[in-house]
Structures are given as structure tokens and as C-alpha cells.
Design an enzyme around this catalytic site. Structure first.
Site, short mmCIF file in Angstrom:
data_model
loop_
_atom_site.label_atom_id
_atom_site.label_comp_id
_atom_site.label_asym_id
_atom_site.label_seq_id
_atom_site.Cartn_x
_atom_site.Cartn_y
_atom_site.Cartn_z
CB SER A 1 1.55 31.28 14.54
OG SER A 1 2.41 30.73 15.51
CE1 TYR B 1 5.23 30.36 10.72
CE2 TYR B 1 5.41 30.69 13.10
CZ TYR B 1 4.76 30.12 12.01
OH TYR B 1 3.66 29.33 12.22
P1 NAP Z 1 3.39 21.86 7.19
O1 NAP Z 1 3.05 20.54 7.75
O2 NAP Z 1 4.81 22.24 6.94
O3 NAP Z 1 2.55 22.03 5.80
C1 NAP Z 1 2.70 23.22 5.06
C2 NAP Z 1 1.74 23.21 3.89
O4 NAP Z 1 1.85 24.47 3.22
C3 NAP Z 1 2.08 22.13 2.85
O5 NAP Z 1 0.86 21.66 2.32
C4 NAP Z 1 2.86 22.92 1.80
O6 NAP Z 1 2.78 22.37 0.47
C5 NAP Z 1 2.14 24.25 1.84
N1 NAP Z 1 2.91 25.38 1.32
C6 NAP Z 1 4.10 25.85 1.74
N2 NAP Z 1 4.46 26.93 1.00
C7 NAP Z 1 3.47 27.13 0.10
C8 NAP Z 1 3.25 28.06 -0.95
N3 NAP Z 1 4.14 29.04 -1.21
N4 NAP Z 1 2.12 27.96 -1.69
C9 NAP Z 1 1.21 26.98 -1.44
N5 NAP Z 1 1.36 26.08 -0.46
C10 NAP Z 1 2.48 26.15 0.29
O7 NAP Z 1 2.78 23.05 8.08
P2 NAP Z 1 1.65 23.06 9.24
O8 NAP Z 1 2.32 22.90 10.54
O9 NAP Z 1 0.51 22.21 8.86
O10 NAP Z 1 1.25 24.60 9.16
C11 NAP Z 1 0.08 25.07 8.52
C12 NAP Z 1 -0.16 26.49 8.98
O11 NAP Z 1 -0.28 26.51 10.40
C13 NAP Z 1 0.98 27.45 8.64
O12 NAP Z 1 0.46 28.70 8.27
C14 NAP Z 1 1.74 27.56 9.95
O13 NAP Z 1 2.44 28.77 10.06
C15 NAP Z 1 0.59 27.48 10.94
N6 NAP Z 1 1.01 27.08 12.29
C16 NAP Z 1 1.53 25.85 12.53
C17 NAP Z 1 1.92 25.52 13.84
C18 NAP Z 1 2.51 24.19 14.19
O14 NAP Z 1 3.00 24.05 15.33
N7 NAP Z 1 2.50 23.21 13.31
C19 NAP Z 1 1.78 26.46 14.86
C20 NAP Z 1 1.24 27.71 14.57
C21 NAP Z 1 0.86 27.99 13.28
P3 NAP Z 1 3.80 21.19 -0.05
O15 NAP Z 1 3.34 19.92 0.62
O16 NAP Z 1 3.59 21.17 -1.51
O17 NAP Z 1 5.16 21.61 0.38
#
Ligand code: NAP
Length: 247
Positions: free
Chosen positions: A142, A156
Site C-alpha cells: 500500500s 496498518y
Molecule cells: P477488502 O475489499 O476489504 O477485501 C479483503 C479481502 O481479504 C476479502 O476477500 C477478505 O475475505 C480477505 N481477508 C481478510 N482477512 C483475511 C484472512 N485473515 N485470511 C484470508 N483472507 C482474508 O480489501 P481490498 O481493498 O480489496 O484490499 C485488498 C488488499 O489491497 C489488502 O492487502 C489491502 O491492504 C490492499 N490495499 C487496498 C487499498 C484500498 O484503497 N482498497 C489501498 C492500498 C492497499 P472475506 O470476504 O472472507 O472477509
């Protein structure tokens, strides 16, 4: 075992992971969709992947738990064959707050999922890819790893800085074995994760500070992940792509 390209994507039931699963399926990869608890969302992604004519398995596993991770990789071996690509995408954040208000328990929970989870999955993947002398790992970090996310989630941000360092170190350790390890650093991407921080509309609120004046889409992150994982990036390792509209 199958010679078809395949990918294991952690946290693929929603957001960036789900879009990444759809994109790899579009490109002909068999896909392992990992999720933690949301079976309904995971099943819906499985249907999307199957509709693209490739194999898809769902594996419920908490990436912070060594036993779950070991079982997940064994299931992958059995069902989809020799692992070609791992995308470490699963990640969490918690309610926005100042660092002094973050409990030790929360700090450990965030680091366990975001860093230990990535570490455990990288280890399992490298064990397998070393035997093939090839493979590709993409870790989802991130822009928070650089900004530090003050007043929001320093825990985070610290976890993502650890992911960056792990990515670089592992890339150098395994480069001569034909295994590439790279990272992406998304900025503000419109997914459910912001609701977990207590502000579902966070991306819209902050659009004005993004040089491109808009938030990113999960599919835009997926494109960078796919490129890094693919043969198009054959001489790229230990590198990072920022997907943040210039932020
Ligand atoms: P999201 O929509 O909240 O989705 C999170 C995903 O991770 C879901 O599929 C969830 O499963 C799964 N998950 C959470 N804890 C877990 C665990 N302990 N074991 C296995 N699976 C787990 O998040 P997102 O925004 O797509 O983020 C994905 C990645 O991108 C993350 O690493 C986040 O830090 C990074 N990121 C996101 C952003 C942003 O702005 N969105 C920015 C920078 C980085 P369930 O559906 O079963 O809960």
C-alpha cells in the site's frame, strides 16, 4: 499434473482480490480463490471465474494461521497442480484512530494478517516454486507503507512497510532460482476496506488530494498485479508498482 497456468490469490472474495481472480481467469489461468469468512461473496467469484471457462477452487483459510495456510497449499497441489503464481492480497485495517489509541491486541491482529500471512504464504510458495526453478509472487502492499497513515492506521501502514521489505529481501534470496517476487502499492481504491476503517466514503472525501482527481478501481490494481506475475515482466524482480493516480 496440469500444465495449465494457475494462480492462488489470497483474499479473493472481494475488492482487489476478486478483480484479480476475474482477470487471471480472462487470461486462461486456473484460479484458487481464498477467503476468510464470506462464503457467499467467494462463491459468487467462483461462478464468475467458472463462467470464463477455467477451473476454480474455493479455499476457506485464515492466512494468519499456519495450519490453515498449510492445508490451503496442500489443497491447491491436489486440485490444481504445480503452483505457478501466488498473489498475497489478503489484508485488513481497523477503525481510524491515533496511534496512542491502538491496543496491543489490535496491533498484533493487523500484523498477523498482513505480515505473518504474507510470510507464511511466501514460504509455502517458494518451497514449491524452487522445485520447478520458476514461479512468480506478487505482494499487495500500500502507499500507506510510505505515508505512515498518521491519525488513521499507523499499525496498518507499518504492516505494509514490512511487506515491502519482505518482498525485496525474498526477491533477492530467490532470484537465481527463477522465482520473481514483486509488489504493488495501491493508493485510494474504491473497495469495502474503507468501511472497516469506519469511513465508507473515504475515497470520495480524499479525491481532491489525488493528482488525477479520482479514486482508483480494483480492476486497475489487478492489471498491474497480472503484468508483474506474467512473462511480460520476465526481467522484473524486487520491484514495486505504485497504482495511486500520482499520490
Ligand atoms: P477488502 O475489499 O476489504 O477485501 C479483503 C479481502 O481479504 C476479502 O476477500 C477478505 O475475505 C480477505 N481477508 C481478510 N482477512 C483475511 C484472512 N485473515 N485470511 C484470508 N483472507 C482474508 O480489501 P481490498 O481493498 O480489496 O484490499 C485488498 C488488499 O489491497 C489488502 O492487502 C489491502 O491492504 C490492499 N490495499 C487496498 C487499498 C484500498 O484503497 N482498497 C489501498 C492500498 C492497499 P472475506 O470476504 O472472507 O472477509
Amino acid at each position: 499434473m496440469t500444465k495449465q497456468n494457475n494462480v492462488l490469490i489470497t483474499g479473493a472474495s472481494r475488492g482487489i482480490g476478486a478483480e484479480t481472480a476475474r482477470l487471471f481467469a480472462d487470461k486462461g489461468y486456473s484460479v484458487c480463490v481464498n477467503f476468510k469468512s464470506n462464503v457467499k461473496a467467494a462463491e459468487s467469484i467462483r461462478q464468475d471465474v467458472l463462467a470464463r471457462g477455467v477451473d476454480c477452487i474455493l479455499v476457506k483459510a485464515d492466512v494468519s494461521k499456519p495450519h490453515d495456510v498449510a492445508n490451503m497449499f496442500e489443497t491447491f497441489d491436489r486440485e490444481l497442480g504445480e503452483l505457478r503464481v501466488l498473489v498475497n492480497n489478503a489484508g485488513i485495517l481497523r477503525q481510524q484512530s491515533n496511534m496512542v489509541d491502538i491496543s496491543e491486541q489490535r496491533f498484533s491482529e493487523v500484523l498477523n494478517t498482513n505480515v505473518v500471512g504474507c510470510f507464511l504464504c511466501c514460504k509455502e510458495a517458494v518451497k514449491r516454486m524452487s522445485k520447478l526453478n520458476s514461479g512468480s509472487i506478487v505482494n499487495v502492499s500500500s502507499k500507506a507503507s510510505i505515508s505512515g497513515s498518521p491519525h488513521e492506521y499507523v499499525d496498518y501502514a507499518a504492516s505494509k512497510a514490512a511487506v515491502d521489505t519482505l518482498t525485496r529481501g525474498l526477491a533477492l534470496e530467490v532470484a537465481a532460482k527463477g522465482i520473481r517476487v514483486n509488489g504493488v502499492r495501491p493508493g485510494l481504491i474504491d473497495t469495502d476496506i474503507h468501511a472497516a476503517g469506519g469511513e465508507p466514503g473515504r475515497v470520495a472525501r480524499l479525491e481532491g488530494i489525488i493528482p488525477m482527481r479520482r479514486g482508483g478501481k480494483a480492476c486497475e490494481v489487478a492489471e498491474a498485479i497480472f503484468w508483474l506475475a506474467s512473462g511480460q515482466a520476465s526481467f522484473v524482480t524486487g520491484s514495486f508498482i505504485d497504482i495511486s493516480g500520482g499520490l
